[in-house]
Design a protein around this motif. Structure first.
Motif, PDB file in Angstrom:
ATOM      1  N   SER A  61       0.812  -1.214   0.000  1.00 46.17           N
ATOM      2  CA  SER A  61       0.000   0.000   0.000  1.00 46.17           C
ATOM      3  C   SER A  61       0.850   1.270   0.000  1.00 46.17           C
ATOM      4  O   SER A  61       0.333   2.364  -0.234  1.00 46.17           O
ATOM      5  CB  SER A  61      -0.930   0.011   1.217  1.00 46.17           C
ATOM      6  OG  SER A  61      -0.179  -0.041   2.423  1.00 46.17           O
ATOM      7  N   GLU A  62       2.157   1.116   0.246  1.00 44.99           N
ATOM      8  CA  GLU A  62       3.076   2.258   0.286  1.00 44.99           C
ATOM      9  C   GLU A  62       4.013   2.290  -0.911  1.00 44.99           C
ATOM     10  O   GLU A  62       5.080   2.895  -0.860  1.00 44.99           O
ATOM     11  CB  GLU A  62       3.905   2.191   1.572  1.00 44.99           C
ATOM     12  CG  GLU A  62       3.089   2.194   2.855  1.00 44.99           C
ATOM     13  CD  GLU A  62       3.917   1.889   4.083  1.00 44.99           C
ATOM     14  OE1 GLU A  62       3.653   2.494   5.140  1.00 44.99           O
ATOM     15  OE2 GLU A  62       4.832   1.033   3.986  1.00 44.99           O
ATOM     16  N   ALA A  63       3.604   1.673  -2.021  1.00 43.82           N
ATOM     17  CA  ALA A  63       4.479   1.589  -3.197  1.00 43.82           C
ATOM     18  C   ALA A  63       4.884   2.964  -3.703  1.00 43.82           C
ATOM     19  O   ALA A  63       6.032   3.179  -4.106  1.00 43.82           O
ATOM     20  CB  ALA A  63       3.789   0.791  -4.298  1.00 43.82           C
ATOM     21  N   GLY A  64       3.943   3.911  -3.716  1.00 46.98           N
ATOM     22  CA  GLY A  64       4.272   5.264  -4.155  1.00 46.98           C
ATOM     23  C   GLY A  64       5.344   5.893  -3.288  1.00 46.98           C
ATOM     24  O   GLY A  64       6.264   6.558  -3.785  1.00 46.98           O
ATOM     25  N   ALA A  65       5.242   5.686  -1.970  1.00 44.47           N
ATOM     26  CA  ALA A  65       6.249   6.214  -1.046  1.00 44.47           C
ATOM     27  C   ALA A  65       7.600   5.535  -1.261  1.00 44.47           C
ATOM     28  O   ALA A  65       8.654   6.178  -1.143  1.00 44.47           O
ATOM     29  CB  ALA A  65       5.784   6.021   0.395  1.00 44.47           C
ATOM     30  N   ALA A  66       7.586   4.240  -1.573  1.00 45.93           N
ATOM     31  CA  ALA A  66       8.840   3.527  -1.846  1.00 45.93           C
ATOM     32  C   ALA A  66       9.517   4.088  -3.091  1.00 45.93           C
ATOM     33  O   ALA A  66      10.736   4.288  -3.119  1.00 45.93           O
ATOM     34  CB  ALA A  66       8.553   2.038  -2.020  1.00 45.93           C
ATOM     35  N   LEU A  67       8.728   4.357  -4.131  1.00 38.53           N
ATOM     36  CA  LEU A  67       9.275   4.956  -5.348  1.00 38.53           C
ATOM     37  C   LEU A  67       9.817   6.355  -5.066  1.00 38.53           C
ATOM     38  O   LEU A  67      10.870   6.747  -5.583  1.00 38.53           O
ATOM     39  CB  LEU A  67       8.201   5.010  -6.430  1.00 38.53           C
ATOM     40  CG  LEU A  67       7.811   3.666  -7.047  1.00 38.53           C
ATOM     41  CD1 LEU A  67       6.483   3.776  -7.784  1.00 38.53           C
ATOM     42  CD2 LEU A  67       8.899   3.174  -7.994  1.00 38.53           C
ATOM     43  N   ARG A  68       9.110   7.122  -4.253  1.00 42.56           N
ATOM     44  CA  ARG A  68       9.576   8.466  -3.890  1.00 42.56           C
ATOM     45  C   ARG A  68      10.885   8.397  -3.120  1.00 42.56           C
ATOM     46  O   ARG A  68      11.798   9.221  -3.339  1.00 42.56           O
ATOM     47  CB  ARG A  68       8.496   9.166  -3.063  1.00 42.56           C
ATOM     48  CG  ARG A  68       8.930  10.495  -2.432  1.00 42.56           C
ATOM     49  CD  ARG A  68       9.459  11.472  -3.469  1.00 42.56           C
ATOM     50  NE  ARG A  68       8.440  11.908  -4.397  1.00 42.56           N
ATOM     51  CZ  ARG A  68       8.702  12.609  -5.499  1.00 42.56           C
ATOM     52  NH1 ARG A  68       9.969  12.920  -5.803  1.00 42.56           N
ATOM     53  NH2 ARG A  68       7.726  12.986  -6.312  1.00 42.56           N
ATOM     54  N   HIS A  69      11.020   7.436  -2.230  1.00 38.73           N
ATOM     55  CA  HIS A  69      12.245   7.248  -1.447  1.00 38.73           C
ATOM     56  C   HIS A  69      13.437   7.056  -2.382  1.00 38.73           C
ATOM     57  O   HIS A  69      14.509   7.629  -2.167  1.00 38.73           O
ATOM     58  CB  HIS A  69      12.070   6.033  -0.535  1.00 38.73           C
ATOM     59  CG  HIS A  69      13.133   5.868   0.491  1.00 38.73           C
ATOM     60  ND1 HIS A  69      13.232   6.650   1.616  1.00 38.73           N
ATOM     61  CD2 HIS A  69      14.173   4.983   0.564  1.00 38.73           C
ATOM     62  CE1 HIS A  69      14.265   6.276   2.338  1.00 38.73           C
ATOM     63  NE2 HIS A  69      14.858   5.259   1.724  1.00 38.73           N
ATOM     64  N   VAL A  70      13.242   6.253  -3.426  1.00 42.28           N
ATOM     65  CA  VAL A  70      14.313   6.016  -4.399  1.00 42.28           C
ATOM     66  C   VAL A  70      14.530   7.248  -5.271  1.00 42.28           C
ATOM     67  O   VAL A  70      15.668   7.644  -5.548  1.00 42.28           O
ATOM     68  CB  VAL A  70      13.978   4.783  -5.256  1.00 42.28           C
ATOM     69  CG1 VAL A  70      14.962   4.637  -6.413  1.00 42.28           C
ATOM     70  CG2 VAL A  70      13.988   3.520  -4.388  1.00 42.28           C
TER      71      VAL A  70
END
Length: 325
Positions: free
Chosen positions: A302-311
């Protein structure tokens, strides 16, 4: 199935998790994998922004690396059976509960290796190992400089360089990243945000370095190339800085050095024997526990967008994974 979906090109936040996305169809020669974990790579960010060399039409599920269990096999899918733990790669589709792929995209997960570590292993370790072993032909005792040493490819190159017997210098943009690189085998570290990379390398290596692995590009590429000795090798494998450097060719002439590069997806087509050899050697290192991916951050599906932002923001140290199972 639950999946993180990109329905329009844009920043990482455009990726949203959906509970009822259609499960992928199973074609002849494919298997269905129930994904336990997926890994995030910088190209995933580029695919979502439509800034990669290839365009994937929307809607699509981002994610190129995964690990899990085979739950179904179609006719003509050799080498694996239902119940096998596997790790694999695909252009997209990994940020979901299920994926269907051909068996050529898969490898068995060695005993004792977690889904998270298996998912984090494939792309960056193959890139780093091919760059060192086949492209740079690095030899034990040589002096290796790794740029972007806190990122996925960079940290893998540090770890693999140490395992291969190289004298590893890690260069990165923060002390936090360099502390991890030192723990993964770097002999010395350089923070190129706080000091001149060119001056630091000249101080450490007045006679020059042997190999540079560069997944960053931008402003750090040229000073690193200037650090090479006669007949040194500079390998470009990516541009995480967002800027493709323009190298003065007179440096190449004066140093007699080699500027090399490759894309991992092209290696099997152009150097199949070397690619197979590297893959077998690398898998052996993982199976023996001699290399293990460093996972700096973990997110939920559910936090995939945040994971992409982190990268995307350059905050990742080592690999970022998404727990799916």
């Amino acid at each position: 199935m639950r999946a993180a979906v990109c329905r329009e090109f844009g920043p990482p936040e455009t990726v949203r998790t959906e509970d009822d996305y259609p499960a992928p169809a199973l074609a002849e020669g494919q298997v269905r994998v129930r994904i336990g974990a997926a890994a995030v790579n910088f190209p995933d960010v580029l695919f979502v922004a439509n800034q990669y060399q290839l365009t994937v039409p929307v809607p699509f599920i981002p994610g190129s690396e995964f690990a899990g269990v085979i739950t179904e096999a179609a006719p003509g899918a050799p080498g694996f059976t239902v119940g096998d733990r596997v790790m694999g790669t695909a252009m997209v589709g990994a940020f979901a509960e299920e994926i269907t792929v051909g068996t050529s995209a898969l490898a068995p997960v060695p005993r004792g290796v977690s889904d998270e570590a298996a998912a984090a292993f494939g792309v960056v370790y193959r890139t780093a190992y091919h760059a060192l072993r086949t492209i740079a032909t690095a030899a034990p005792g040589e002096r290796l400089v790794v740029l972007g040493a806190g990122g996925g490819v960079g940290l893998a190159a540090v770890q693999l360089g140490a395992v291969l017997g190289l004298d590893v210098t890690a260069a990165a943009s923060s002390d936090e990243k360099l502390a991890v690189a030192a723990a993964q085998g770097a002999t010395r570290t350089i923070n190129y945000k706080d000091a001149s990379l060119r001056a630091a390398l000249k101080e450490h290596f007045p006679d020059g370095t042997d190999v540079v692995i560069d997944p960053v590009g931008g402003d750090v590429a040229e000073p690193a190339l200037r650090s090479l000795r006669w007949a040194g090798r500079f390998v470009t494998v990516g541009y995480a800085s967002g800027s493709i450097p323009k190298i003065p060719l007179n440096l190449v002439m004066l140093k007699g050095c080699k500027v090399l590069g490759f894309q991992i997806r092209d290696l099997m087509a152009n150097l199949p024997e070397a690619a197979r050899r590297d893959q077998a050697e690398l898998y052996g290192l993982l199976s023996a526990g001699k290399v293990t991916p460093y996972i700096g951050a973990s997110f939920k599906l559910s936090e995939a967008g945040a994971a992409l932002r982190h990268v995307a923001d350059g905050k990742a140290i080592g690999k970022v994974v998404i727990s799916v199972g």
